[in-house]
Scaffold this motif. Structure first.
Motif, PDB file in Angstrom:
ATOM      1  N   GLU A   1      -3.134  -1.953 -25.051  1.00 57.85           N
ATOM      2  CA  GLU A   1      -2.305  -2.610 -26.067  1.00 57.85           C
ATOM      3  C   GLU A   1      -0.976  -3.017 -25.445  1.00 57.85           C
ATOM      4  O   GLU A   1      -0.529  -2.440 -24.448  1.00 57.85           O
ATOM      5  CB  GLU A   1      -2.069  -1.657 -27.245  1.00 57.85           C
ATOM      6  N   SER A   2      -0.339  -3.992 -26.051  1.00 58.78           N
ATOM      7  CA  SER A   2       0.927  -4.500 -25.524  1.00 58.78           C
ATOM      8  C   SER A   2       2.014  -3.423 -25.520  1.00 58.78           C
ATOM      9  O   SER A   2       2.955  -3.480 -24.726  1.00 58.78           O
ATOM     10  CB  SER A   2       1.393  -5.711 -26.334  1.00 58.78           C
ATOM     11  N   SER A   3       1.873  -2.445 -26.397  1.00 66.23           N
ATOM     12  CA  SER A   3       2.883  -1.372 -26.470  1.00 66.23           C
ATOM     13  C   SER A   3       2.698  -0.310 -25.390  1.00 66.23           C
ATOM     14  O   SER A   3       3.582   0.532 -25.200  1.00 66.23           O
ATOM     15  CB  SER A   3       2.818  -0.703 -27.852  1.00 66.23           C
ATOM     16  N   HIS A   4       1.546  -0.329 -24.698  1.00 68.81           N
ATOM     17  CA  HIS A   4       1.285   0.674 -23.664  1.00 68.81           C
ATOM     18  C   HIS A   4       2.171   0.428 -22.445  1.00 68.81           C
ATOM     19  O   HIS A   4       2.221  -0.684 -21.917  1.00 68.81           O
ATOM     20  CB  HIS A   4      -0.184   0.630 -23.246  1.00 68.81           C
ATOM     21  N   LYS A   5       2.835   1.462 -22.006  1.00 68.95           N
ATOM     22  CA  LYS A   5       3.685   1.374 -20.825  1.00 68.95           C
ATOM     23  C   LYS A   5       3.350   2.505 -19.866  1.00 68.95           C
ATOM     24  O   LYS A   5       3.131   3.646 -20.289  1.00 68.95           O
ATOM     25  CB  LYS A   5       5.167   1.452 -21.213  1.00 68.95           C
ATOM     26  N   LEU A   6       3.312   2.180 -18.591  1.00 68.58           N
ATOM     27  CA  LEU A   6       3.067   3.188 -17.572  1.00 68.58           C
ATOM     28  C   LEU A   6       4.223   4.166 -17.537  1.00 68.58           C
ATOM     29  O   LEU A   6       5.394   3.769 -17.537  1.00 68.58           O
ATOM     30  CB  LEU A   6       2.899   2.515 -16.210  1.00 68.58           C
ATOM     31  N   ASN A   7       3.897   5.458 -17.502  1.00 67.21           N
ATOM     32  CA  ASN A   7       4.916   6.505 -17.436  1.00 67.21           C
ATOM     33  C   ASN A   7       4.972   7.020 -16.003  1.00 67.21           C
ATOM     34  O   ASN A   7       4.124   7.789 -15.578  1.00 67.21           O
ATOM     35  CB  ASN A   7       4.564   7.636 -18.411  1.00 67.21           C
ATOM     36  N   THR A   8       5.967   6.570 -15.256  1.00 67.63           N
ATOM     37  CA  THR A   8       6.113   7.001 -13.867  1.00 67.63           C
ATOM     38  C   THR A   8       7.058   8.196 -13.795  1.00 67.63           C
ATOM     39  O   THR A   8       7.907   8.385 -14.681  1.00 67.63           O
ATOM     40  CB  THR A   8       6.662   5.858 -12.994  1.00 67.63           C
ATOM     41  N   PRO A   9       6.946   9.019 -12.750  1.00 66.35           N
ATOM     42  CA  PRO A   9       7.815  10.194 -12.629  1.00 66.35           C
ATOM     43  C   PRO A   9       9.282   9.807 -12.575  1.00 66.35           C
ATOM     44  O   PRO A   9       9.654   8.780 -11.977  1.00 66.35           O
ATOM     45  CB  PRO A   9       7.371  10.831 -11.306  1.00 66.35           C
ATOM     46  N   GLU A  10      10.124  10.604 -13.226  1.00 63.00           N
ATOM     47  CA  GLU A  10      11.565  10.358 -13.179  1.00 63.00           C
ATOM     48  C   GLU A  10      12.143  10.757 -11.827  1.00 63.00           C
ATOM     49  O   GLU A  10      13.169  10.232 -11.400  1.00 63.00           O
ATOM     50  CB  GLU A  10      12.256  11.125 -14.306  1.00 63.00           C
ATOM     51  N   HIS A  11      11.485  11.685 -11.152  1.00 59.51           N
ATOM     52  CA  HIS A  11      11.925  12.117  -9.833  1.00 59.51           C
ATOM     53  C   HIS A  11      11.149  11.327  -8.769  1.00 59.51           C
ATOM     54  O   HIS A  11      10.215  10.592  -9.096  1.00 59.51           O
ATOM     55  CB  HIS A  11      11.653  13.615  -9.654  1.00 59.51           C
ATOM     56  N   ASN A  12      11.542  11.485  -7.512  1.00 60.20           N
ATOM     57  CA  ASN A  12      10.780  10.882  -6.418  1.00 60.20           C
ATOM     58  C   ASN A  12       9.528  11.717  -6.190  1.00 60.20           C
ATOM     59  O   ASN A  12       9.623  12.895  -5.799  1.00 60.20           O
ATOM     60  CB  ASN A  12      11.608  10.833  -5.133  1.00 60.20           C
ATOM     61  N   PRO A  13       8.329  11.167  -6.422  1.00 65.53           N
ATOM     62  CA  PRO A  13       7.112  11.959  -6.248  1.00 65.53           C
ATOM     63  C   PRO A  13       6.845  12.246  -4.776  1.00 65.53           C
ATOM     64  O   PRO A  13       7.393  11.579  -3.882  1.00 65.53           O
ATOM     65  CB  PRO A  13       6.026  11.050  -6.836  1.00 65.53           C
ATOM     66  N   ALA A  14       6.014  13.227  -4.526  1.00 70.37           N
ATOM     67  CA  ALA A  14       5.738  13.663  -3.150  1.00 70.37           C
ATOM     68  C   ALA A  14       4.935  12.647  -2.357  1.00 70.37           C
ATOM     69  O   ALA A  14       4.723  12.835  -1.158  1.00 70.37           O
ATOM     70  CB  ALA A  14       5.002  15.004  -3.164  1.00 70.37           C
ATOM     71  N   HIS A  15       4.476  11.560  -2.998  1.00 73.26           N
ATOM     72  CA  HIS A  15       3.783  10.505  -2.252  1.00 73.26           C
ATOM     73  C   HIS A  15       4.676   9.301  -1.997  1.00 73.26           C
ATOM     74  O   HIS A  15       4.246   8.346  -1.361  1.00 73.26           O
ATOM     75  CB  HIS A  15       2.510  10.068  -2.983  1.00 73.26           C
ATOM     76  N   LYS A  16       5.905   9.327  -2.488  1.00 73.57           N
ATOM     77  CA  LYS A  16       6.804   8.187  -2.268  1.00 73.57           C
ATOM     78  C   LYS A  16       7.193   8.110  -0.788  1.00 73.57           C
ATOM     79  O   LYS A  16       7.491   9.129  -0.162  1.00 73.57           O
ATOM     80  CB  LYS A  16       8.059   8.313  -3.138  1.00 73.57           C
ATOM     81  N   ASN A  17       7.174   6.900  -0.241  1.00 70.93           N
ATOM     82  CA  ASN A  17       7.473   6.684   1.179  1.00 70.93           C
ATOM     83  C   ASN A  17       6.623   7.571   2.080  1.00 70.93           C
ATOM     84  O   ASN A  17       7.102   8.105   3.089  1.00 70.93           O
ATOM     85  CB  ASN A  17       8.964   6.934   1.463  1.00 70.93           C
TER      86      ASN A  17
ATOM     87  N   SER B   1       1.198   2.963  -8.898  1.00 70.80           N
ATOM     88  CA  SER B   1       1.591   2.441 -10.212  1.00 70.80           C
ATOM     89  C   SER B   1       0.834   1.163 -10.544  1.00 70.80           C
ATOM     90  O   SER B   1       0.321   0.993 -11.656  1.00 70.80           O
ATOM     91  CB  SER B   1       3.103   2.180 -10.229  1.00 70.80           C
ATOM     92  N   ASP B   2       0.749   0.256  -9.561  1.00 66.75           N
ATOM     93  CA  ASP B   2       0.028  -0.998  -9.792  1.00 66.75           C
ATOM     94  C   ASP B   2      -1.460  -0.747 -10.018  1.00 66.75           C
ATOM     95  O   ASP B   2      -2.108  -1.436 -10.815  1.00 66.75           O
ATOM     96  CB  ASP B   2       0.224  -1.942  -8.609  1.00 66.75           C
ATOM     97  N   LEU B   3      -2.005   0.246  -9.308  1.00 67.66           N
ATOM     98  CA  LEU B   3      -3.425   0.566  -9.460  1.00 67.66           C
ATOM     99  C   LEU B   3      -3.730   1.052 -10.878  1.00 67.66           C
ATOM    100  O   LEU B   3      -4.730   0.655 -11.495  1.00 67.66           O
ATOM    101  CB  LEU B   3      -3.832   1.631  -8.431  1.00 67.66           C
ATOM    102  N   LEU B   4      -2.856   1.898 -11.435  1.00 60.00           N
ATOM    103  CA  LEU B   4      -3.071   2.379 -12.794  1.00 60.00           C
ATOM    104  C   LEU B   4      -2.928   1.257 -13.819  1.00 60.00           C
ATOM    105  O   LEU B   4      -3.692   1.200 -14.787  1.00 60.00           O
ATOM    106  CB  LEU B   4      -2.104   3.521 -13.112  1.00 60.00           C
ATOM    107  N   GLU B   5      -1.967   0.392 -13.609  1.00 57.27           N
ATOM    108  CA  GLU B   5      -1.801  -0.751 -14.507  1.00 57.27           C
ATOM    109  C   GLU B   5      -3.044  -1.641 -14.465  1.00 57.27           C
ATOM    110  O   GLU B   5      -3.532  -2.110 -15.509  1.00 57.27           O
ATOM    111  CB  GLU B   5      -0.566  -1.568 -14.103  1.00 57.27           C
ATOM    112  N   PHE B   6      -3.555  -1.869 -13.265  1.00 51.32           N
ATOM    113  CA  PHE B   6      -4.753  -2.690 -13.091  1.00 51.32           C
ATOM    114  C   PHE B   6      -5.942  -2.041 -13.786  1.00 51.32           C
ATOM    115  O   PHE B   6      -6.709  -2.693 -14.508  1.00 51.32           O
ATOM    116  CB  PHE B   6      -5.023  -2.870 -11.600  1.00 51.32           C
ATOM    117  N   ALA B   7      -6.115  -0.721 -13.585  1.00 51.46           N
ATOM    118  CA  ALA B   7      -7.244  -0.007 -14.186  1.00 51.46           C
ATOM    119  C   ALA B   7      -7.166  -0.009 -15.703  1.00 51.46           C
ATOM    120  O   ALA B   7      -8.184  -0.150 -16.396  1.00 51.46           O
ATOM    121  CB  ALA B   7      -7.294   1.428 -13.666  1.00 51.46           C
TER     122      ALA B   7
END
Length: 439
Positions: free
Chosen positions: A411-427, A346-352
């Motif tokens: 833009e300031s209105s842009h927000k990262l859309n993360t999965p609502e479920h636990n993705p298969a890479h979590k933990n 998530s942080d990587l996409l925000e940074f990019a």
């Protein structure tokens, strides 16, 4: 448009079309093909390209492309092939008197020299009058018999398909040997293999005049390959030990610098630095043409970031300076703490989204539990578009090479859309060492 046969290497099959599309954009060569005709089991694909010159240009830095062949015909039998070749007899006249050679091989089977000669003799109807020259001929004609997998004890007696044409261009698979990690002066336990590092450089559109950054640089594999293709590159890591190395192979040459010297790219690798990318020193706004990285996911090296201890663990004592526990002080320099994989991505996409120029690319590896993966696991950002998602399987887990392109200013209105479920890479690290038990 004229037809050509792309002859792929039979490796990393899920990456081949993605690299071909990247090469098309890199070289500004328009291609057309029917994706439904592509099969990962076959190394051959018919494409339409405007000219022989453009076809050769397209594949000149291909890693998963062996060569490109001017299409003269194909068929399930030699009779069917010859009928198509004879329908296009206007192609023959330009090669009537030039020197030539035939290159005959089979995919999925080994042909004897006697069989090869017999196949070449069947093409006598072409009536070429020029001399046969095995080295540097004016024209090289390619015959490829294609045998698909057979589960019988005896090999297939007849090819499934036969391909024929004139060689017009070759890829750069020799670079795999040049950048072979076994030949590299300095290695680490997370060093990426040469073939995939080169593919990533192509996916990132590395070329002269571009600036490419790796925020988890490790031993610098991507700096080497991106800069080989002419890009300026730079990298950072929270752990400077991998960058510096512990011992050089020659006095005064340590860490990444040993490899830069080995491959002659010192002038294009601008620098490396040690810091937490979450607290980076870069100026605000876009500055990179590509971000290429392999985030540490804990199998060989765990991801870390700086973070304050919260003081809740009774087993950890803190110094008290002037009546204030040191972890609460403004000048407290925090230690590293674990960095969970879904947070890394998530942080990587925000940074990019902030640091890439419009048209710039983010190319990164995403580890995932194979049987739990869902395409919705990949976070989305309004400023970034998914270009390619290629899988490299490892039994119960796999890693995916994700390529995204910045399509609009942040833009300031842009927000990262993360999965609502636990993705298969979590933990992922915990899952890996627990043999992927459900948690």
């Amino acid at each position: 448009m004229p037809k050509f046969i792309v002859y792929f290497a039979q490796y990393h099959e899920d990456f081949r079309l993605a690299e071909l599309e990247a090469l098309s954009k890199l070289e500004d060569v328009a291609i057309e093909y029917d994706a439904s005709k592509y099969s990962p089991k076959s190394p051959f694909l018919i494409v339409n390209i405007s000219s022989v010159e453009e076809a050769a240009k397209l594949v000149q830095r291909g890693i998963l492309v062996r060569s490109i062949i001017e299409y003269w015909g194909h068929g399930s039998t030699y009779e069917e092939l010859f009928a198509i070749v004879k329908e296009n007899s206007e192609k023959w006249k330009d090669f009537k008197t030039c020197s030539f050679k035939f290159n005959v091989e089979a995919f999925g089977r080994t042909l004897t020299q006697k069989e090869k000669i017999a196949i070449i003799n069947t093409f006598k109807f072409l009536a070429f009058e020029g001399p046969i020259r095995m080295k540097n001929p004016d024209a090289e004609f390619i015959v490829r018999e294609e045998y698909r997998e057979t589960y019988s004890m005896s090999p297939a007696q007849a090819p499934e398909m036969i391909w024929f044409g004139r060689l017009v261009g070759q890829g750069s698979r020799e670079l795999i040997d040049k950048f072979d990690v076994k030949k590299r002066r300095y290695l680490g336990n997370t060093t990426m293999d040469a073939e995939l590092s080169l593919v990533m450089a192509n996916q990132a559109l590395a070329r002269p005049g571009t600036l490419i950054y790796d925020p988890f640089v490790g031993t610098g594999s991507f700096l080497l390959t991106c800069s080989h293709f002419g890009a300026y590159s730079m990298g950072s890591d929270i752990d400077g030990r991998q960058i510096r190395g512990t011992a050089g192979f020659r006095l005064g040459v340590n860490g990444i610098s040993a490899n830069l010297e080995q491959y002659g790219v010192e002038g294009r690798v601008l620098d490396t630095a040690v810091f937490d990318v979450c607290r980076n020193p870069w100026r605000s706004g876009p500055m990179f043409d590509a971000i290429v990285t392999d985030p540490p996911y804990g199998v060989r090296a765990g991801a870390k970031r700086l973070g304050r201890k919260d003081g809740t663990n009774p087993n950890i004592s803190f110094k008290i300076i002037e009546g204030v526990e040191n972890y609460k002080r403004e000048d407290y320099y925090p230690p590293t703490i674990p960095y969970e994989m879904s947070d890394v991505i998530s942080d990587l996409l925000e940074f990019a989204a902030e640091k890439l120029v419009v048209g710039g690319r983010l190319v990164y590896w995403l580890p995932t539990v194979a049987d739990e993966y869902d395409p919705k696991d990949i976070p989305e950002h309004p400023a970034l578009k998914l270009i390619a998602n290629s899988e490299q399987p490892f039994r119960s887990w796999s890693r995916r090479l994700i390529t995204m392109e910045k399509i609009a200013p942040l833009e300031s209105s842009h927000k990262l859309n993360t999965p609502e479920h636990n993705p298969a890479h979590k933990n992922f690290r915990d899952r890996y060492f627990s043999k992927f038990e459900r948690i």
